[in-house]
Design a protein around this motif. Structure first.
Motif, PDB file in Angstrom:
ATOM      1  N   GLY A 132       7.584 -23.958  58.653  1.00 60.27           N
ATOM      2  CA  GLY A 132       6.267 -24.520  58.363  1.00 60.27           C
ATOM      3  C   GLY A 132       5.865 -24.517  56.906  1.00 60.27           C
ATOM      4  N   GLY A 133       6.676 -23.941  56.055  1.00 58.97           N
ATOM      5  CA  GLY A 133       6.360 -23.973  54.637  1.00 58.97           C
ATOM      6  C   GLY A 133       6.399 -25.389  54.094  1.00 58.97           C
ATOM      7  N   THR A 134       5.558 -25.655  53.098  1.00 58.60           N
ATOM      8  CA  THR A 134       5.469 -27.011  52.560  1.00 58.60           C
ATOM      9  C   THR A 134       5.601 -27.005  51.041  1.00 58.60           C
ATOM     10  N   LEU A 135       5.967 -28.163  50.518  1.00 56.66           N
ATOM     11  CA  LEU A 135       6.087 -28.357  49.082  1.00 56.66           C
ATOM     12  C   LEU A 135       5.721 -29.813  48.812  1.00 56.66           C
ATOM     13  N   TYR A 136       4.993 -30.037  47.704  1.00 54.87           N
ATOM     14  CA  TYR A 136       4.537 -31.385  47.382  1.00 54.87           C
ATOM     15  C   TYR A 136       4.894 -31.756  45.949  1.00 54.87           C
ATOM     16  N   ALA A 137       5.088 -33.049  45.743  1.00 54.01           N
ATOM     17  CA  ALA A 137       5.200 -33.548  44.382  1.00 54.01           C
ATOM     18  C   ALA A 137       3.846 -33.396  43.693  1.00 54.01           C
ATOM     19  N   ASP A 138       3.862 -33.160  42.402  1.00 53.88           N
ATOM     20  CA  ASP A 138       2.608 -32.995  41.661  1.00 53.88           C
ATOM     21  C   ASP A 138       1.715 -34.220  41.809  1.00 53.88           C
ATOM     22  N   SER A 139       2.316 -35.383  41.924  1.00 51.03           N
ATOM     23  CA  SER A 139       1.547 -36.630  41.986  1.00 51.03           C
ATOM     24  C   SER A 139       0.745 -36.774  43.278  1.00 51.03           C
ATOM     25  N   VAL A 140       1.098 -36.024  44.320  1.00 54.20           N
ATOM     26  CA  VAL A 140       0.392 -36.152  45.598  1.00 54.20           C
ATOM     27  C   VAL A 140      -0.296 -34.864  46.013  1.00 54.20           C
ATOM     28  N   LYS A 141      -0.068 -33.802  45.303  1.00 58.79           N
ATOM     29  CA  LYS A 141      -0.618 -32.490  45.663  1.00 58.79           C
ATOM     30  C   LYS A 141      -2.139 -32.558  45.706  1.00 58.79           C
ATOM     31  N   GLY A 142      -2.704 -32.030  46.781  1.00 64.57           N
ATOM     32  CA  GLY A 142      -4.154 -32.044  46.945  1.00 64.57           C
ATOM     33  C   GLY A 142      -4.677 -33.291  47.638  1.00 64.57           C
ATOM     34  N   ARG A 143      -3.831 -34.315  47.756  1.00 65.50           N
ATOM     35  CA  ARG A 143      -4.247 -35.565  48.422  1.00 65.50           C
ATOM     36  C   ARG A 143      -3.454 -35.815  49.706  1.00 65.50           C
ATOM     37  N   PHE A 144      -2.198 -35.413  49.740  1.00 66.71           N
ATOM     38  CA  PHE A 144      -1.316 -35.649  50.890  1.00 66.71           C
ATOM     39  C   PHE A 144      -1.083 -34.330  51.623  1.00 66.71           C
ATOM     40  N   THR A 145      -0.915 -34.431  52.941  1.00 64.72           N
ATOM     41  CA  THR A 145      -0.603 -33.262  53.758  1.00 64.72           C
ATOM     42  C   THR A 145       0.504 -33.623  54.738  1.00 64.72           C
ATOM     43  N   ILE A 146       1.566 -32.850  54.704  1.00 64.95           N
ATOM     44  CA  ILE A 146       2.664 -33.036  55.657  1.00 64.95           C
ATOM     45  C   ILE A 146       2.487 -32.048  56.795  1.00 64.95           C
ATOM     46  N   SER A 147       2.770 -32.504  58.013  1.00 65.57           N
ATOM     47  CA  SER A 147       2.659 -31.623  59.174  1.00 65.57           C
ATOM     48  C   SER A 147       3.682 -32.047  60.213  1.00 65.57           C
ATOM     49  N   ARG A 148       3.837 -31.181  61.205  1.00 64.45           N
ATOM     50  CA  ARG A 148       4.853 -31.435  62.232  1.00 64.45           C
ATOM     51  C   ARG A 148       4.283 -31.059  63.589  1.00 64.45           C
ATOM     52  N   ASP A 149       4.506 -31.921  64.574  1.00 68.81           N
ATOM     53  CA  ASP A 149       4.118 -31.635  65.953  1.00 68.81           C
ATOM     54  C   ASP A 149       5.400 -31.555  66.766  1.00 68.81           C
ATOM     55  N   ALA A 192       5.885 -30.644  69.819  1.00 71.99           N
ATOM     56  CA  ALA A 192       5.752 -31.149  71.188  1.00 71.99           C
ATOM     57  C   ALA A 192       5.937 -32.665  71.241  1.00 71.99           C
ATOM     58  N   LYS A 193       5.496 -33.353  70.177  1.00 70.65           N
ATOM     59  CA  LYS A 193       5.633 -34.807  70.112  1.00 70.65           C
ATOM     60  C   LYS A 193       6.884 -35.222  69.350  1.00 70.65           C
ATOM     61  N   ASN A 194       7.593 -34.232  68.827  1.00 66.31           N
ATOM     62  CA  ASN A 194       8.806 -34.495  68.049  1.00 66.31           C
ATOM     63  C   ASN A 194       8.534 -35.488  66.921  1.00 66.31           C
ATOM     64  N   THR A 195       7.447 -35.231  66.215  1.00 64.43           N
ATOM     65  CA  THR A 195       6.962 -36.160  65.198  1.00 64.43           C
ATOM     66  C   THR A 195       6.503 -35.395  63.960  1.00 64.43           C
ATOM     67  N   VAL A 196       6.747 -35.993  62.810  1.00 68.96           N
ATOM     68  CA  VAL A 196       6.268 -35.458  61.536  1.00 68.96           C
ATOM     69  C   VAL A 196       5.260 -36.459  60.973  1.00 68.96           C
ATOM     70  N   TYR A 197       4.227 -35.945  60.334  1.00 71.31           N
ATOM     71  CA  TYR A 197       3.152 -36.785  59.816  1.00 71.31           C
ATOM     72  C   TYR A 197       2.995 -36.602  58.310  1.00 71.31           C
ATOM     73  N   LEU A 198       2.459 -37.640  57.688  1.00 68.21           N
ATOM     74  CA  LEU A 198       2.035 -37.527  56.302  1.00 68.21           C
ATOM     75  C   LEU A 198       0.631 -38.103  56.213  1.00 68.21           C
ATOM     76  N   GLN A 199      -0.349 -37.211  56.104  1.00 67.51           N
ATOM     77  CA  GLN A 199      -1.740 -37.611  55.949  1.00 67.51           C
ATOM     78  C   GLN A 199      -1.977 -37.884  54.472  1.00 67.51           C
ATOM     79  N   MET A 200      -2.422 -39.092  54.161  1.00 70.18           N
ATOM     80  CA  MET A 200      -2.609 -39.493  52.767  1.00 70.18           C
ATOM     81  C   MET A 200      -4.073 -39.847  52.535  1.00 70.18           C
ATOM     82  N   ASN A 201      -4.726 -39.080  51.686  1.00 66.43           N
ATOM     83  CA  ASN A 201      -6.134 -39.305  51.355  1.00 66.43           C
ATOM     84  C   ASN A 201      -6.274 -39.757  49.907  1.00 66.43           C
ATOM     85  N   SER A 202      -7.418 -40.323  49.602  1.00 66.89           N
ATOM     86  CA  SER A 202      -7.725 -40.746  48.225  1.00 66.89           C
ATOM     87  C   SER A 202      -6.589 -41.553  47.624  1.00 66.89           C
TER      88      SER A 202
END
Length: 121
Positions: free
Chosen positions: A55-72, A74-84
Motif C-alpha cells: 500500500g505504500g505510494t510514491l508520486y512524481a513531483d509534478s502530480v504530488k498533492g493533486r493525484f492519488t493512486i489507490s487499489r481495490d 476486491a474489484k481487482n482494479t487500480v485507480y488514479l484520482q486526478m484533481n486540479s
C-alpha cells in the motif's frame, strides 16, 4: 500473466477532476506493484504514481498533492484520482504492473493500452 485495461479518460477544463481505472484480469493486482505513467505528445513516457503491494505510494513531483493512486483488491482494479487538472497534464495515461517498487519505466512488465486525458485552459 496479467492483462490491464484502462478507462476513465476524457476531455475536461483546467481545474476539473477525473478518475482513471485500471482493471486487471488473469492475475490479481495485489500480487504486483502497480504504476501509472503518462506520455504527452512528442515526449517520452514518464512516471506519475506507484502503489506497492503493502500500500505504500510514491508520486512524481509534478502530480504530488493533486493525484492519488489507490487499489481495490476486491474489484481487482487500480485507480488514479486526478484533481486540479492542468493543461500540462494532457497525455495518454498508462497502467503498468511489475515486481519492483520503482518509478523506472523499464521495471514494469505488463502494460495497458492507455487512456487519453485532455485538459483545456
Amino acid at each position: 500473466q496479467v492483462q490491464l485495461v484502462e478507462s476513465g479518460g476524457g476531455s475536461v477544463q483546467a481545474g476539473a477532476s477525473l478518475t482513471l481505472s485500471c482493471a486487471a484480469s488473469g492475475r490479481t493486482v495485489s500480487e504486483y506493484v502497480m504504476g501509472w505513467f503518462r506520455q504527452a505528445p512528442g515526449k517520452e513516457r514518464e512516471f506519475a504514481a506507484v502503489i506497492g503491494r503493502s500500500g505504500g505510494t510514491l508520486y512524481a513531483d509534478s502530480v504530488k498533492g493533486r493525484f492519488t493512486i489507490s487499489r481495490d483488491n476486491a474489484k481487482n482494479t487500480v485507480y488514479l484520482q486526478m484533481n486540479s487538472l492542468r493543461p500540462e497534464d494532457t497525455a495518454v495515461y498508462y497502467c503498468a504492473a511489475g515486481r519492483i517498487f520503482s518509478r523506472v519505466l523499464g521495471t514494469y512488465n505488463y502494460w495497458g493500452q492507455g487512456t487519453q486525458v485532455t485538459v483545456s485552459s
